[in-house]
Design an enzyme around this catalytic site. Structure first.
Site, short mmCIF file in Angstrom:
data_model
loop_
_atom_site.label_atom_id
_atom_site.label_comp_id
_atom_site.label_asym_id
_atom_site.label_seq_id
_atom_site.Cartn_x
_atom_site.Cartn_y
_atom_site.Cartn_z
N HIS B 338 0.73 -1.12 -0.03
CA HIS B 338 -0.13 -0.08 0.04
C HIS B 338 0.89 1.21 0.16
CE1 HIS B 338 -3.06 -2.91 1.11
NE2 HIS B 338 -3.74 -1.89 0.62
N GLY B 339 2.07 1.14 0.44
CA GLY B 339 2.80 2.38 0.50
C GLY B 339 3.98 2.23 1.32
#
Lengths: 81, 489
Positions: B338-339
């Site tokens: 997701h990051g």
């Protein structure tokens, strides 16, 4: 016969029975359908060893051996041979 | 200019492409879709089209090479080329700056300045999605599960197919490519289901998610929020994220349905999950499934074969170790996908620890004698659903918080300053309306085990359904910022 016994384990063991049903076919992937998860597989291995008097080794731990009722039947027959 | 799925510009363009698509003979359709896909991507972000072309070129040729190669070493080398190129691009754009910042902070703690600077890289749109998608192609060919295709156009379309290019669903080659290659016929049911998926998806995004976004922004911008405010904010954000992403996925599936291509279901009523394992089979299914197939299961079966693991004990211990270690790897990959941030790292650790705790609890519970009474079982299942939902809500604090201080402050407020009466706040009426309506509609879908049951209902039932959507659109309304949350990944 072996298949029916495996089905019985899945239908009666608390770990699996809530997710198992008569509609699950022998060829269905138990792992993919979530009937057996990775922690549940530990319980299943113990049950299979006890019921069929076999010893499951680390080298036997392959997805293909535990994927479905059919594949477990093949695996147990091979172990017993 | 960004063509959001529910913007008039996108709808007009897709309608034009759709008419041309069905008017053309089969052999020209994929070319048209490919041109449209590249066109849409350029309208979203033309700078990184070259990266898609690189991925396409590398994986198309590696796939053919792996299939043709006789030696295992050659096959492995080609797979490594595919993995190396794709993951290097992903890691460079997504994690380089995070890595440099981490290095600078670490060296700074020891009073040393390494002189590294970040590049302030812009994340190419959709890279996390199409990278995983193309990797499934080469890995499946390597495993002998799929044969490479020999049409450059079809493969390029598989990588860049516009309905799912920028935010999934992440389709495995064996699911999507045969559909791309098949001769398709127009069917009315496609229209009915496609329109339902698109309209209901847009409703979830524009009406539900965006109006909840107002509550979320307000609460997360409050420096000293009370426990009740934090809980309301977490409920709102959990549902906002779900409606935003599942709404997008529905729209993507709806558009694709109209072209005769069925995309995978990405969300299957996740808030009815009774356990983590069930939750990950219902939430972002295509990412969870990808990680389970290509990372979790191979690791799970590999770890017990390691010599140091064998020495630790019997098969039970070996499997337990395999499960716990591969779960750790999986949850970290899921979170970091997701990051690159401390928040997401913490999210991965939180999910891992709480999942292990719930598994341990489940094992203990199985030692307690069973009760055959239905009301007790029903109450137990309801409690499990509520518990799972609230664990997820807390995880969302790690997802949404600005920084670690906010996580600490909100957690403190949640556990020390929670007044149940303060949860009834008149100005957040639409949050409760949305929660009740969504819970009711999804409960019907859950009981019928059919998310598309409305499409099979009679004409008048469908009319009432669409009129209710229009009424709610007017009542709850739409707000300005309609960007999808998952476009940032």
């Amino acid at each position: 016969m072996i298949g029916e016994e495996i089905r019985e384990i899945l239908m009666t063991t608390r770990e699996f029975k809530a997710k198992m049903s008569d509609e699950v076919k022998d060829s269905d992937s138990l792992l993919q359908q979530g009937i057996v998860d990775s922690f549940g597989l530990i319980q299943l291995v113990v049950e299979l060893e006890a019921r069929f008097s076999i010893t499951i080794e680390p080298d036997d731990l392959q997805k293909e051996n535990f994927e479905s009722i059919d594949s477990m039947v093949g695996f147990i027959e091979a172990k017993r041979a | 200019m960004v063509f959001l799925f529910h913007s008039p510009a996108f709808i007009i363009c897709v309608s034009l492409v759709l008419v041309c698509y069905w008017a053309l003979p089969h052999r020209f359709r994929n070319r048209l879709l490919l041109a449209a896909s590249y066109g849409f991507y350029c309208s979203w972000d033309w700078r990184f089209l070259s990266l898609i072309l690189v991925s396409t070129f590398v994986d198309y040729n590696c796939g053919l090479g792996i299939h043709r190669a006789k030696k295992k070493s050659t096959r492995k080398a080609l797979l490594l080329v595919s993995l190396g190129v794709n993951l290097s691009l992903l890691c460079f754009f997504k994690y380089f700056d995070f890595f440099i910042e981490g290095m600078v902070a670490l060296c700074g703690a020891f009073g040393f300045d390494p002189g590294f600077t970040t590049l302030n890289l812009v994340l190419p749109l959709g890279i996390s999605f199409y990278t995983f998608q193309t990797l499934s192609y080469t890995i499946d060919i390597y495993r002998g599960k799929f044969e490479p295709i020999r049409s450059w156009i079809d493969f390029s379309l598989y990588v860049a197919y516009f309905p799912q290019l920028i935010a999934g669903p992440i389709e495995k080659a064996r699911d999507l490519l045969p559909q791309i290659q098949a001769v398709k016929e127009w069917r009315r049911v496609q229209l009915r289901e496609g329109i339902y998926l698109f309209v209901y998806g847009a409703f979830k995004k524009v009406v539900l998610a965006d109006s909840l976004g107002r509550v979320v922004n307000e609460i997360f911008d409050t420096p000293e929020a009370s426990g009740a405010q934090v809980l309301i904010g977490l409920w709102a954000f959990a549902i906002q994220l779900y409606c935003d992403f599942s709404g997008y996925s529905n729209m993507a599936r709806g558009v694709s349905h109209l072209f005769g291509i069925r995309l995978s279901t990405n969300f299957d009523l996740p808030f009815f999950s009774k356990s983590y394992f069930e939750f990950f089979r219902r939430w972002h299914i295509t990412l969870s499934g990808w990680i389970a197939e290509y990372v979790y299961m191979p690791l799970y079966f590999y770890i017990p074969t390691l010599s140091w693991v064998r020495r630790l004990g019997g098969i039970r211990v070996q499997l337990l170790l395999g499960a716990t270690l591969s779960l750790l790897a999986t949850r970290l990959i899921f979170a970091i996908w997701h990051g690159a941030s401390i928040n997401f790292l913490l999210l991965g650790v939180f999910i891992y620890v709480t999942q292990l705790l719930t598994v341990g609890f489940r094992m203990l519970l199985h030692r307690v004698p069973e009760t055959g009474r239905t009301p007790l079982r029903w109450a137990g299942n309801t409690l499990r659903v509520l518990l799972m939902f609230h664990i997820f809500c807390y995880a969302m604090l790690l997802f949404r918080s600005h920084d670690l201080q906010q996580i600490a402050a909100f957690t403190f407020a949640l556990f020390t300053d929670l007044d149940p009466l303060a949860l009834v706040v008149a100005r957040y009426w639409y949050l409760y309306v949305i929660m009740v309506l969504l819970a009711f509609y999804e409960a019907v879908q859950y009981r019928r085990a059919d998310q598309l049951f409305i499409c099979r209902a009679g004409f008048y039932t469908q009319m009432v359904f669409y009129l209710v959507l229009i009424f709610l659109y007017i009542q709850i309304g739409a707000i300005a910022d309609h960007r999808f949350l998952y476009f940032q990944f």
